[in-house]
Scaffold this active site. Structure first.
Site, PDB file in Angstrom:
ATOM      1  N   TYR A   1       2.334  -9.914   1.769  1.00  0.00           N
ATOM      2  CA  TYR A   1       2.070  -8.471   1.639  1.00  0.00           C
ATOM      3  C   TYR A   1       0.653  -8.237   1.120  1.00  0.00           C
ATOM      4  O   TYR A   1      -0.092  -7.390   1.638  1.00  0.00           O
ATOM      5  CB  TYR A   1       3.101  -7.844   0.696  1.00  0.00           C
TER       6      TYR A   1
ATOM      7  N   LYS B   1      -2.328  -6.332   3.218  1.00  0.00           N
ATOM      8  CA  LYS B   1      -2.932  -5.067   2.801  1.00  0.00           C
ATOM      9  C   LYS B   1      -4.441  -5.205   2.545  1.00  0.00           C
ATOM     10  O   LYS B   1      -5.199  -4.269   2.789  1.00  0.00           O
ATOM     11  CB  LYS B   1      -2.198  -4.500   1.582  1.00  0.00           C
TER      12      LYS B   1
HETATM   13  N1  LIG Z   1       6.762   2.711  -1.178  1.00  0.00           N
HETATM   14  C1  LIG Z   1       5.743   2.242  -1.873  1.00  0.00           C
HETATM   15  O1  LIG Z   1       5.782   2.209  -3.123  1.00  0.00           O
HETATM   16  C2  LIG Z   1       4.486   1.784  -1.173  1.00  0.00           C
HETATM   17  C3  LIG Z   1       3.348   1.513  -1.953  1.00  0.00           C
HETATM   18  C4  LIG Z   1       2.170   1.134  -1.329  1.00  0.00           C
HETATM   19  C5  LIG Z   1       2.106   1.064   0.049  1.00  0.00           C
HETATM   20  N2  LIG Z   1       3.217   1.323   0.789  1.00  0.00           N
HETATM   21  C6  LIG Z   1       3.055   1.267   2.248  1.00  0.00           C
HETATM   22  O2  LIG Z   1       3.364   2.532   2.784  1.00  0.00           O
HETATM   23  C7  LIG Z   1       3.759   2.411   4.149  1.00  0.00           C
HETATM   24  C8  LIG Z   1       5.013   3.226   4.377  1.00  0.00           C
HETATM   25  O3  LIG Z   1       6.066   2.626   3.634  1.00  0.00           O
HETATM   26  P1  LIG Z   1       7.264   3.457   2.984  1.00  0.00           P
HETATM   27  O4  LIG Z   1       7.241   3.154   1.546  1.00  0.00           O
HETATM   28  O5  LIG Z   1       7.244   4.865   3.452  1.00  0.00           O
HETATM   29  O6  LIG Z   1       8.477   2.632   3.588  1.00  0.00           O
HETATM   30  P2  LIG Z   1       9.795   3.013   4.395  1.00  0.00           P
HETATM   31  O7  LIG Z   1      10.580   1.752   4.440  1.00  0.00           O
HETATM   32  O8  LIG Z   1      10.432   4.237   3.834  1.00  0.00           O
HETATM   33  O9  LIG Z   1       9.230   3.358   5.839  1.00  0.00           O
HETATM   34  C9  LIG Z   1       8.680   2.363   6.654  1.00  0.00           C
HETATM   35  C10 LIG Z   1       9.066   2.660   8.095  1.00  0.00           C
HETATM   36  O10 LIG Z   1       8.438   1.658   8.917  1.00  0.00           O
HETATM   37  C11 LIG Z   1       9.348   1.334   9.940  1.00  0.00           C
HETATM   38  N3  LIG Z   1       9.035   0.030  10.505  1.00  0.00           N
HETATM   39  C12 LIG Z   1       9.273  -1.195   9.970  1.00  0.00           C
HETATM   40  N4  LIG Z   1       8.895  -2.162  10.837  1.00  0.00           N
HETATM   41  C13 LIG Z   1       8.403  -1.515  11.935  1.00  0.00           C
HETATM   42  C14 LIG Z   1       7.885  -1.962  13.164  1.00  0.00           C
HETATM   43  N5  LIG Z   1       7.801  -3.281  13.473  1.00  0.00           N
HETATM   44  N6  LIG Z   1       7.451  -1.048  14.072  1.00  0.00           N
HETATM   45  C15 LIG Z   1       7.566   0.269  13.797  1.00  0.00           C
HETATM   46  N7  LIG Z   1       8.081   0.762  12.653  1.00  0.00           N
HETATM   47  C16 LIG Z   1       8.489  -0.130  11.739  1.00  0.00           C
HETATM   48  C17 LIG Z   1      10.718   1.359   9.262  1.00  0.00           C
HETATM   49  O11 LIG Z   1      11.777   1.471  10.214  1.00  0.00           O
HETATM   50  C18 LIG Z   1      10.574   2.576   8.359  1.00  0.00           C
HETATM   51  O12 LIG Z   1      11.019   3.752   9.008  1.00  0.00           O
HETATM   52  C19 LIG Z   1       3.911   0.906   4.374  1.00  0.00           C
HETATM   53  O13 LIG Z   1       2.768   0.430   5.057  1.00  0.00           O
HETATM   54  C20 LIG Z   1       3.965   0.329   2.980  1.00  0.00           C
HETATM   55  O14 LIG Z   1       3.525  -1.009   2.944  1.00  0.00           O
HETATM   56  C21 LIG Z   1       4.396   1.658   0.207  1.00  0.00           C
END
Ligand SMILES: NC(=O)c1ccc[n+]([C@@H]2O[C@H](COP(=O)([O-])OP(=O)(O)OC[C@H]3O[C@@H](n4cnc5c(N)ncnc54)[C@H](O)[C@@H]3O)[C@@H](O)[C@H]2O)c1
Length: 246
Positions: free
Chosen positions: A154, A158
């Site tokens: 991860y 990133k």
């Molecule tokens: N939640 C946190 O605290 C956090 C913090 C920093 C960064 N992020 C980043 O934010 C972004 C969104 O994450 P989130 O927290 O909303 O997560 P989430 O799990 O709620 O949403 C992620 C979505 O991505 C979809 N997905 C997964 N694999 C996929 C693929 N191969 N093709 C298409 N879609 C796919 C999933 O089905 C899901 O709907 C991600 O890139 C994550 O790494 C999240």
């Protein structure tokens, strides 16, 4: 309200969390939304809730042909792509290098880094084609700026997303303006099983609590708008101050 009237925005990972919030926020600001996810029923629901200026499209970001097909669908439906939000992502079980299998590494890098690369490459001709600059917004993470924001895969993915963002911003200016968002702790589908940990982590930040997905989506809309016209190649922390002490 910003000026995104009639812009066409493609958002990956739009069935849940930040991507879903972005789909609603962009639509509320007048954009046409192409909501992409492997969760087809989920993106169909998001699009139906938004109305006629949104479509839900199945797409696996780790599959280059699937991303080419998403671009074709967006162009068939709305004529072009003005804004691309590479947002889909997956976690890595916080596994350090010696506990990371090849499958875990490939799976996380495939979604988090190959995904933005495949879709951006496929969408470039559309992003570059309009009178206005095309916009790319990549969802990175605080894990893209520090060594302990995730496991090996991860963290590397990133950092790579931020590198891709800077490359796009420099190699494709003035046709494309690219930036990344670095969220900290956000309550989404990704973090629902670790809410206790998330709350503890957030309690050590100036914000004192995790973000709502809408607090990240509003920054994406700002970055896509003319109000952010002089912001190029940035990786903007939207982390409640998590990285304020480094
Ligand atoms: N939640 C946190 O605290 C956090 C913090 C920093 C960064 N992020 C980043 O934010 C972004 C969104 O994450 P989130 O927290 O909303 O997560 P989430 O799990 O709620 O949403 C992620 C979505 O991505 C979809 N997905 C997964 N694999 C996929 C693929 N191969 N093709 C298409 N879609 C796919 C999933 O089905 C899901 O709907 C991600 O890139 C994550 O790494 C999240």
């Amino acid at each position: 309200m910003v000026t995104l009237q009639h812009s066409v925005v493609v958002i990956t990972g739009a069935a849940s969390g930040m991507g879903k919030a972005m789909a609603h926020e962009f639509a509320d600001n007048g954009a046409n939304v192409v909501a992409v996810d492997v969760d087809e029923a989920g993106v169909d629901d998001v699009a139906a809730a938004i109305g006629e200026n949104a479509i839900g499209v199945y797409g696996d970001v780790s599959d280059t042909e699937s991303m080419e097909s998403v671009v074709d669908t967006a162009v068939d439906e709305f004529g072009t792509i003005d804004v691309l939000c590479n947002n889909a992502g997956v976690l890595d079980e916080y596994a350090p290098v010696d506990e990371t299998s090849d499958d875990l590494w490939d799976g996380v890098l495939g979604v988090n880094l190959d995904g933005p690369f495949y879709l951006t490459r496929a969408a470039l001709p559309e992003l570059e084609s309009g009178d206005e600059e095309g916009v790319v917004i990549n969802t990175a993470s605080v894990a893209g700026k520090a060594g302990d924001g995730g496991g090996a895969a991860y963290t590397v993915s990133k950092h790579g997303v931020i590198g891709l963002t800077k490359h796009l911003a420099t190699a494709y200016a003035p046709d494309i303006r690219a930036n990344a968002i670095c969220p900290g702790a956000v309550e989404t589908g990704m973090t629902e099983d670790m809410l206790g940990q998330l709350t503890e982590l957030a309690a050590e930040t100036p914000a004192d609590e995790p973000a709502e997905p809408a607090e990240i989506a509003s920054v994406a809309v700002f970055l896509a708008s003319d109000k952010a016209s002089f912001i190029h190649g940035e990786a903007i922390n939207v982390d409640g101050g998590m990285l304020a002490d480094i």
